[in-house]
Design an enzyme around this catalytic site. Structure first.
Site, PDB file in Angstrom:
ATOM      1  N   SER A  31       0.803  -1.250   0.071  1.00  0.00           N
ATOM      2  CA  SER A  31       0.228  -0.092   0.122  1.00  0.00           C
ATOM      3  C   SER A  31       0.646   1.360  -0.060  1.00  0.00           C
ATOM      4  CB  SER A  31      -0.861  -0.019   1.276  1.00  0.00           C
ATOM      5  OG  SER A  31      -1.823  -0.901   1.042  1.00  0.00           O
ATOM      6  N   HIS A  62      -3.224   0.805  -4.726  1.00  0.00           N
ATOM      7  CA  HIS A  62      -2.774  -0.374  -5.200  1.00  0.00           C
ATOM      8  C   HIS A  62      -3.258  -0.473  -6.986  1.00  0.00           C
ATOM      9  CE1 HIS A  62      -1.641  -3.044  -1.911  1.00  0.00           C
ATOM     10  NE2 HIS A  62      -2.570  -2.102  -1.406  1.00  0.00           N
ATOM     11  N   HIS A  84      -5.465  -8.447  -1.539  1.00  0.00           N
ATOM     12  CA  HIS A  84      -5.518  -8.986  -0.267  1.00  0.00           C
ATOM     13  C   HIS A  84      -6.763  -9.839   0.099  1.00  0.00           C
ATOM     14  CE1 HIS A  84      -4.020  -5.075  -0.549  1.00  0.00           C
ATOM     15  NE2 HIS A  84      -3.201  -5.400   0.526  1.00  0.00           N
ATOM     16  N   TYR A  86      -8.825  -9.653   2.265  1.00  0.00           N
ATOM     17  CA  TYR A  86     -10.112  -9.110   2.606  1.00  0.00           C
ATOM     18  C   TYR A  86     -11.043  -8.380   1.502  1.00  0.00           C
ATOM     19  CZ  TYR A  86      -7.260  -4.760   1.972  1.00  0.00           C
ATOM     20  OH  TYR A  86      -6.463  -3.686   1.495  1.00  0.00           O
ATOM     21  N   GLU A  87     -10.464  -8.547   0.320  1.00  0.00           N
ATOM     22  CA  GLU A  87     -11.000  -8.067  -0.796  1.00  0.00           C
ATOM     23  C   GLU A  87     -12.233  -9.206  -1.288  1.00  0.00           C
ATOM     24  OE1 GLU A  87      -8.399  -5.757  -3.698  1.00  0.00           O
ATOM     25  OE2 GLU A  87      -7.309  -6.658  -2.366  1.00  0.00           O
ATOM     26  N   ALA A 114       2.862  -2.221   3.799  1.00  0.00           N
ATOM     27  CA  ALA A 114       2.591  -1.145   4.963  1.00  0.00           C
ATOM     28  C   ALA A 114       2.130  -1.783   5.952  1.00  0.00           C
ATOM     29  CB  ALA A 114       1.819  -0.144   4.455  1.00  0.00           C
ATOM     30  N   MET A 215      -1.824  -6.772   6.892  1.00  0.00           N
ATOM     31  CA  MET A 215      -2.988  -7.224   6.356  1.00  0.00           C
ATOM     32  C   MET A 215      -2.792  -8.228   4.748  1.00  0.00           C
ATOM     33  SD  MET A 215      -6.173  -4.471   6.631  1.00  0.00           S
ATOM     34  CE  MET A 215      -6.219  -3.519   8.110  1.00  0.00           C
ATOM     35  N   SER A 216      -1.473  -8.500   5.096  1.00  0.00           N
ATOM     36  CA  SER A 216      -0.969  -9.227   3.717  1.00  0.00           C
ATOM     37  C   SER A 216       0.384  -9.968   4.301  1.00  0.00           C
ATOM     38  CB  SER A 216      -0.411  -8.222   2.564  1.00  0.00           C
ATOM     39  OG  SER A 216       0.577  -7.704   3.068  1.00  0.00           O
ATOM     40  N   ASN A 239       2.142   3.918  10.569  1.00  0.00           N
ATOM     41  CA  ASN A 239       1.454   4.234  11.659  1.00  0.00           C
ATOM     42  C   ASN A 239       1.771   3.637  12.996  1.00  0.00           C
ATOM     43  OD1 ASN A 239      -0.244   2.112  10.037  1.00  0.00           O
ATOM     44  ND2 ASN A 239      -1.282   2.257  12.269  1.00  0.00           N
ATOM     45  N   HIS A 251      -6.655   4.819   6.270  1.00  0.00           N
ATOM     46  CA  HIS A 251      -5.892   4.392   5.117  1.00  0.00           C
ATOM     47  C   HIS A 251      -5.048   5.444   4.568  1.00  0.00           C
ATOM     48  CE1 HIS A 251      -5.013   1.760   1.782  1.00  0.00           C
ATOM     49  NE2 HIS A 251      -5.678   2.336   0.944  1.00  0.00           N
TER      50      HIS A 251
HETATM   51  N1  HPA Z   1      -2.831  -2.428  11.091  1.00  0.00           N
HETATM   52  C1  HPA Z   1      -3.164  -3.363  10.187  1.00  0.00           C
HETATM   53  N2  HPA Z   1      -2.663  -3.183   8.965  1.00  0.00           N
HETATM   54  C2  HPA Z   1      -2.220  -2.083   8.482  1.00  0.00           C
HETATM   55  C3  HPA Z   1      -1.863  -1.064   9.583  1.00  0.00           C
HETATM   56  C4  HPA Z   1      -2.195  -1.321  10.834  1.00  0.00           C
HETATM   57  O1  HPA Z   1      -2.253  -0.348  11.752  1.00  0.00           O
HETATM   58  N3  HPA Z   1      -0.994  -0.084   8.966  1.00  0.00           N
HETATM   59  C5  HPA Z   1      -1.025  -0.459   7.746  1.00  0.00           C
HETATM   60  N4  HPA Z   1      -1.373  -1.678   7.426  1.00  0.00           N
END
Ligand code: HPA
Length: 276
Positions: A31, A62, A84, A86-87, A114, A215-216, A239, A251
């Protein structure tokens, strides 16, 4: 329904037809990190939608295309945007690109993502070398290798004791040192998403030994290792994970951090490619 070798080879053929040279190194961009693909020279660009069976990315940040060409003198195949779980795709669909890479003869996979920092020492903009992962989603039953084993690639029960190649990790450390770049190290935990974690989730993950959360990556790495592909992984810390419940994760924040992270990741990846 499980992905068969015929489905993998159909997708592989569609990519192969467009190539003049054989890529040796695969790169998956996470991401907000897709702009790295713009550095590829003499690119052949293939939108995911033109490859049969290839899932398309639906997430902002993406692009959804393969960029195949040269980077630092190496033949690379870059996924500008990943897919992903989750998609709504199955774990087998999510990892089909790795199977195609393996059929094309790719030996090394450089994975980026990310991620949120769980380790309190990490700050947004840091890059973390992934030294191991916590396969929380897979432990709960969503392993991408579930289903008939594809013996063409690897064994029923593949080893994961060194999922992240030690030699490649050492090269990355040396590159970072030469470039005066702080390289964090740690364990990445892969969750399904798409909701971010609650403070209690994060306290649990910290106790379990995770340094960064995303998430990947984990399914892709498992499939890569099943097929004998060597893996190098970097998390771009976008973050601080919200352990205390006092900040909100978005996001947009993740994409914004990408702008700081891309030059660092580019330095690392270029340096590694020069060494290989
Ligand atoms: N949590 C889950 N997935 C993420 C995060 C997060 O804080 N930041 C970027 N992808």
């Amino acid at each position: 329904m499980y992905i068969t070798i015929e489905m993998i080879d159909k997708a592989t053929q569609a990519v192969k037809e467009r190539l003049e040279r054989k890529p040796r190194i695969g790169i998956i961009l996470g991401s907000g990190l897709g702009s790295l693909a713009e550095s590829v020279q003499h690119p052949v660009i293939i939108p995911y939608s033109e490859i049969p069976g290839w899932p398309t990315s639906t997430v902002i940040g993406h692009s959804g295309r393969l960029v195949i060409g040269e980077l630092e003198g190496q033949d690379v195949m870059v996924m500008q945007g990943r897919i992903h779980y989750y998609e709504g795709y199955t774990m087998q669909q999510v990892t089909l690109p790795v199977r195609v890479m393996q059929r094309l003869g790719i030996e090394i996979l450089i994975i980026t993502n990310a991620a949120g920092a769980i380790n309190p020492d990490f700050v947004p903009g840091d890059v973390m070398l992934i030294t191991d992962h916590l396969n929380l989603v897979g432990m709960a039953g969503l392993n991408p290798l579930i289903g008939p084993n594809l013996d063409e690639f690897g064994p029923r029960f593949p080893d994961m004791s060194q999922a992240y190649d030690r030699e490649l990790c050492n090269i990355a450390r040396q590159v970072a040192q030469r470039a005066n770049l702080v390289l964090r190290e740690g364990v990445y935990v892969g969750l399904s998403g798409p909701s971010f974690e609650s403070p209690a989730d994060l306290r649990f993950l910290r106790l379990a030994g995770a340094d960064a959360v995303g998430m990947s990556t984990v399914p892709e790495v498992i499939v890569a290792r099943h097929g004998g592909t060597r893996v190098l992984g970097f998390s771009g810390i976008s973050n601080k994970a919200n352990l205390d419940g006092n900040t909100i994760t978005t996001h947009e924040e993740v994409l914004e951090a990408g702008r700081i992270l891309v030059p660092k990741l580019e330095t690392l990846i270029r340096g590694v490619l020069q060494t290989l």
